[in-house]
Design an enzyme around this catalytic site. Structure first.
Site, PDB file in Angstrom:
ATOM      1  CB  SER A 132     -31.599   8.472  84.816  1.00 42.10           C
ATOM      2  OG  SER A 132     -32.308   7.379  85.342  1.00 42.10           O
ATOM      3  CD  GLU A 182     -16.602   6.644  69.378  1.00 39.15           C
ATOM      4  OE1 GLU A 182     -17.260   7.063  70.356  1.00 39.15           O
ATOM      5  OE2 GLU A 182     -15.604   7.227  68.913  1.00 39.15           O
ATOM      6  CB  SER A 183     -23.314   3.411  70.404  1.00 38.55           C
ATOM      7  OG  SER A 183     -23.390   2.931  69.063  1.00 38.55           O
ATOM      8  CG  HIS A 232     -30.999   4.041  84.287  1.00 38.55           C
ATOM      9  ND1 HIS A 232     -31.626   5.227  83.974  1.00 38.55           N
ATOM     10  CD2 HIS A 232     -30.782   3.420  83.107  1.00 38.55           C
ATOM     11  CE1 HIS A 232     -31.795   5.304  82.663  1.00 38.55           C
ATOM     12  NE2 HIS A 232     -31.282   4.219  82.102  1.00 38.55           N
ATOM     13  CB  CYS A 253     -20.198   0.869  66.528  1.00 36.63           C
ATOM     14  SG  CYS A 253     -20.204   2.639  66.287  1.00 36.63           S
TER      15      CYS A 253
END
Lengths: 132, 132
Positions: free
Chosen positions: A55, A62-63, A68, A83
């Site tokens: 993971s 931007e986020s 996974h 974003c």
């Protein structure tokens, strides 16, 4: 802009299972993908599971990018949440598909955060979407 | 089980903006939510933006919790991605809603990773889903 974020939920099937179980390689692939997309990496963390699976996530300005993996299924769940309109998420996705020898891909694109308030909706709205 | 993962994409509207801009508080809320859900936290990372906004991520043994906040909109994008059937994601969500004084919520539930191979799909399938 009507939404604050754009979220690609990507199912990567029939990948190279060895690569899906290699934390170092996945870190490199995701870091390169962030760079290729034009996003700005801020913090990242990866975890190797035993006997198999990795993971990882990268917080970007931007986020985020996250992954996974289930090597036993040749499958990985990839998220590219951005974003603004300057990030080339499709270019990043093409790169990851190529690096992990992916044969089958599905992409669900979700718009996050309606920018127009107040909202004319009920308290809690649920929807179920199956990804095949 | 037909799918490998269950992903809640949650739009939290009309939240307490001060709480959305407090990295320490958000870390505590998400860590407590992970614990309440019964998930196992592994690694976490949070980032405070200037002039406002926080991004945070907790890798759990069962996938991840993440949050991105826009205090100026009173909005946060929350993701609760879990695998297995022992995690109570709804209980975690109720807790987060309460802690952040959330007034309006939408939840989109996406099933991740079809466990039945091979898949009868084309190379690339895209879907757009708006979250209102």
């Amino acid at each position: 802009m009507d939404y604050l974020g754009n979220h690609l939920l990507v199912e990567l099937y029939e990948c190279n299972s060895s690569k899906l179980n290699d934390q170092n390689q996945l870190e490199r692939v995701l870091e390169d993908a962030v760079r290729i997309s034009g996003a700005t990496p801020l913090k990242s963390s990866f975890h190797q599971f035993a006997p198999q699976g990795v993971s990882g996530f990268i917080i970007i300005a931007e986020s985020h990018f996250s992954i996974h993996t289930w090597p036993e299924f040749g499958y990985a769940a990839l998220d590219i949440f951005t974003c603004g309109d300057s990030i080339d998420n499709k270019k990043a996705l093409d790169f990851i598909e190529s690096e992990l020898d992916v044969k089958t891909v599905t992409v669900t694109e979700i718009k996050r955060g309606n920018a127009h308030f107040p909202l004319k909706i009920n308290k809690k709205v649920s929807a179920q979407v199956g990804v095949f």
